[in-house]
Design a protein around this motif. Structure first.
Motif, mmCIF file in Angstrom:
data_model
loop_
_atom_site.group_PDB
_atom_site.id
_atom_site.type_symbol
_atom_site.label_atom_id
_atom_site.label_comp_id
_atom_site.label_asym_id
_atom_site.label_seq_id
_atom_site.Cartn_x
_atom_site.Cartn_y
_atom_site.Cartn_z
ATOM 1 N N ASN A 1 -46.769 5.547 -4.224
ATOM 2 C CA ASN A 1 -47.297 4.897 -3.025
ATOM 3 C C ASN A 1 -47.733 3.455 -3.300
ATOM 4 O O ASN A 1 -47.738 2.636 -2.386
ATOM 5 N N ALA A 2 -48.063 3.162 -4.533
ATOM 6 C CA ALA A 2 -48.421 1.779 -4.862
ATOM 7 C C ALA A 2 -47.215 0.857 -4.714
ATOM 8 O O ALA A 2 -47.362 -0.340 -4.446
ATOM 9 N N LYS A 3 -46.018 1.425 -4.860
ATOM 10 C CA LYS A 3 -44.782 0.652 -4.719
ATOM 11 C C LYS A 3 -44.073 0.950 -3.408
ATOM 12 O O LYS A 3 -42.965 0.465 -3.178
ATOM 13 N N ASN A 4 -44.703 1.791 -2.579
ATOM 14 C CA ASN A 4 -44.087 2.160 -1.286
ATOM 15 C C ASN A 4 -42.671 2.690 -1.478
ATOM 16 O O ASN A 4 -41.756 2.331 -0.729
ATOM 17 N N THR A 5 -42.490 3.538 -2.458
ATOM 18 C CA THR A 5 -41.150 3.987 -2.814
ATOM 19 C C THR A 5 -41.117 5.498 -3.023
ATOM 20 O O THR A 5 -42.052 6.072 -3.602
ATOM 21 N N VAL A 6 -40.037 6.096 -2.542
ATOM 22 C CA VAL A 6 -39.758 7.507 -2.783
ATOM 23 C C VAL A 6 -38.484 7.589 -3.616
ATOM 24 O O VAL A 6 -37.553 6.807 -3.408
ATOM 25 N N TYR A 7 -38.460 8.526 -4.552
ATOM 26 C CA TYR A 7 -37.331 8.664 -5.455
ATOM 27 C C TYR A 7 -36.689 10.039 -5.305
ATOM 28 O O TYR A 7 -37.333 11.012 -4.911
ATOM 29 N N LEU A 8 -35.431 10.112 -5.684
ATOM 30 C CA LEU A 8 -34.745 11.395 -5.790
ATOM 31 C C LEU A 8 -33.966 11.390 -7.103
ATOM 32 O O LEU A 8 -32.969 10.677 -7.231
ATOM 33 N N GLN A 9 -34.471 12.145 -8.065
ATOM 34 C CA GLN A 9 -33.772 12.298 -9.337
ATOM 35 C C GLN A 9 -32.799 13.451 -9.203
ATOM 36 O O GLN A 9 -33.199 14.578 -8.898
ATOM 37 N N MET A 10 -31.529 13.169 -9.438
ATOM 38 C CA MET A 10 -30.483 14.177 -9.277
ATOM 39 C C MET A 10 -29.834 14.453 -10.631
ATOM 40 O O MET A 10 -29.231 13.553 -11.219
ATOM 41 N N ASN A 11 -29.981 15.658 -11.106
ATOM 42 C CA ASN A 11 -29.401 16.070 -12.381
ATOM 43 C C ASN A 11 -28.354 17.155 -12.161
ATOM 44 O O ASN A 11 -28.312 17.788 -11.106
#
Length: 125
Positions: A74-84
């Protein structure tokens, strides 16, 4: 209004990994729950993952459970999706989404208020 911009898509071999990012324009992105959907040609948009406002609650679609991980900063206003362990059937356009609703396994696209433009993920054999 929240503008979402995805990045990180590309071409990867089956069994490989990719990390998608979704950057939000709004400083108070922590007010929104985040989600990822995907859409393959000729198919409906499919729920992939959801993350609550503080990053604790997480839900996954059955097809990706155990292989994909959603997270947020939230500090970077970013959501991630790690796909393995990517599979051929993971090939799709991946969309980031944000919702003002509470986290509760929001799997329908109409439960989300804002969308990114999508990023292509192609898994090859």
């Amino acid at each position: 209004q929240v503008q979402l911009v995805e990045s990180g898509g590309g071409l990867v071999q089956a069994g490989g990994s990719l990390r998608l990012s979704c950057a939000a324009s709004r400083r108070s992105f922590s007010d929104y729950l985040g989600g990822w959907f995907r859409q393959a040609p000729g198919k409906e948009r499919e729920f992939v993952a959801e993350i609550g406002r503080n990053g604790i609650l997480k839900y996954y679609g059955d097809d990706v459970k155990g292989r994909f991980t959603i997270s947020r900063d939230n500090a970077k206003n970013t959501v991630y999706l790690q796909m393995n362990s990517l599979k051929l059937e993971d090939t799709a356009v991946y969309y980031c989404a944000a919702s003002i609703r509470s986290a509760s396994r929001r799997t329908r696209p109409d439960e989300y208020d804002y969308w990114g433009q999508g990023t292509q993920v192609t898994v090859s054999s």
